[in-house]
Design a protein around this motif. Structure first.
Motif, PDB file in Angstrom:
ATOM      1  N   LYS A 118     -88.367  98.198 -47.241  1.00  0.00           N
ATOM      2  CA  LYS A 118     -86.890  98.229 -47.626  1.00  0.00           C
ATOM      3  C   LYS A 118     -86.761  98.225 -49.068  1.00  0.00           C
ATOM      4  O   LYS A 118     -85.994  98.532 -49.968  1.00  0.00           O
ATOM      5  N   LYS A 134     -94.368  94.335 -43.609  1.00  0.00           N
ATOM      6  CA  LYS A 134     -94.395  95.903 -43.948  1.00  0.00           C
ATOM      7  C   LYS A 134     -92.761  96.531 -44.114  1.00  0.00           C
ATOM      8  O   LYS A 134     -92.286  97.258 -44.987  1.00  0.00           O
ATOM      9  N   ASP A 135     -92.165  95.893 -43.070  1.00  0.00           N
ATOM     10  CA  ASP A 135     -90.654  96.451 -42.865  1.00  0.00           C
ATOM     11  C   ASP A 135     -89.786  96.095 -43.916  1.00  0.00           C
ATOM     12  O   ASP A 135     -89.283  96.903 -44.712  1.00  0.00           O
ATOM     13  N   ASN A 136     -89.905  94.755 -44.156  1.00  0.00           N
ATOM     14  CA  ASN A 136     -89.118  94.236 -45.340  1.00  0.00           C
ATOM     15  C   ASN A 136     -89.499  94.657 -46.875  1.00  0.00           C
ATOM     16  O   ASN A 136     -88.814  95.106 -47.653  1.00  0.00           O
TER      17      ASN A 136
END
Length: 204
Positions: free
Chosen positions: A32, A27-29
């Protein structure tokens, strides 16, 4: 003791490396990548130029400026709703002039983005409002696309902010702060996850 400390340090380093790997499907990548794509979009856009009937001029002509749009005066009677709306709100002005064309002088309708409208000028459109990612909701497991890339379909929630009053009036369905569900495809590149639309656009 030293061996245990070394193992602990190596374990921490490996964990940090895994967490910061831009090629991981997480989810973080994805957040972004999605926000990078949303930063290229606007909440509301209205066409400034009507494609197909605008006159073209040499690049060094003052009528070829980005903030101008020139029509034969007779064609200006077909002014579309977007352009009429922009004029009504003082974002675009019109002047009629006799200018020199390829076949001699003719009467032209010259539309110019005003000082009020210039901050919103984006190519052939006037746009307002930023799109903000609220959350990544879920995504499909990365799979081969058949074009030599792995892709994931991402569902997310977004919201709008900094929308000018004229843009809200033009599209009453949009409001600041409202959370909206959306979806986008991401592809894995040698530099991590990117918007499919942006990758394809850069290839052509």
């Amino acid at each position: 003791m030293k061996k245990a400390l070394l193992i602990s340090i190596l374990g921490t380093a490996l964990a940090l490396t895994a967490c910061s790997d831009p090629k991981e499907a997480n989810k973080d990548n994805f957040a972004k990548a999605i926000q990078t794509y949303l930063d290229t979009q606007h909440a509301v856009c209205l066409n400034f130029r009507q494609t197909g009937i605008a006159l073209s001029f040499p690049k060094d002509s003052p009528y070829a400026a980005e903030d101008k749009y020139v029509l034969e005066a007779d064609m200006a009677s077909y002014e579309d709703r977007s352009l009429a709306f922009l004029r009504q709100h003082g974002l675009v002005s019109r002047s009629d002039e006799i200018i020199e064309g390829r076949r001699g002088p003719f009467r032209a309708a010259i539309y110019t983005v005003t000082d009020k409208g210039r901050p919103y000028l984006s190519g052939d459109k006037l746009c307002s409002g930023k799109i903000v990612l609220e959350s990544i909701d879920d995504f499909t497991e990365p799979a081969d696309t058949g074009m030599g890339m792995k892709a994931s379909h991402v569902n997310f929630t977004k919201s709008y902010k900094d929308i000018a009053d004229w843009a809200i009036e033009a599209n009453p369905r949009i409001s600041t702060g409202e959370k909206i569900s959306d979806a986008h495809d991401l592809v894995l590149t040698n530099d991590g996850w990117k918007s499919y639309n942006m990758v394809i656009k850069n290839q052509f």
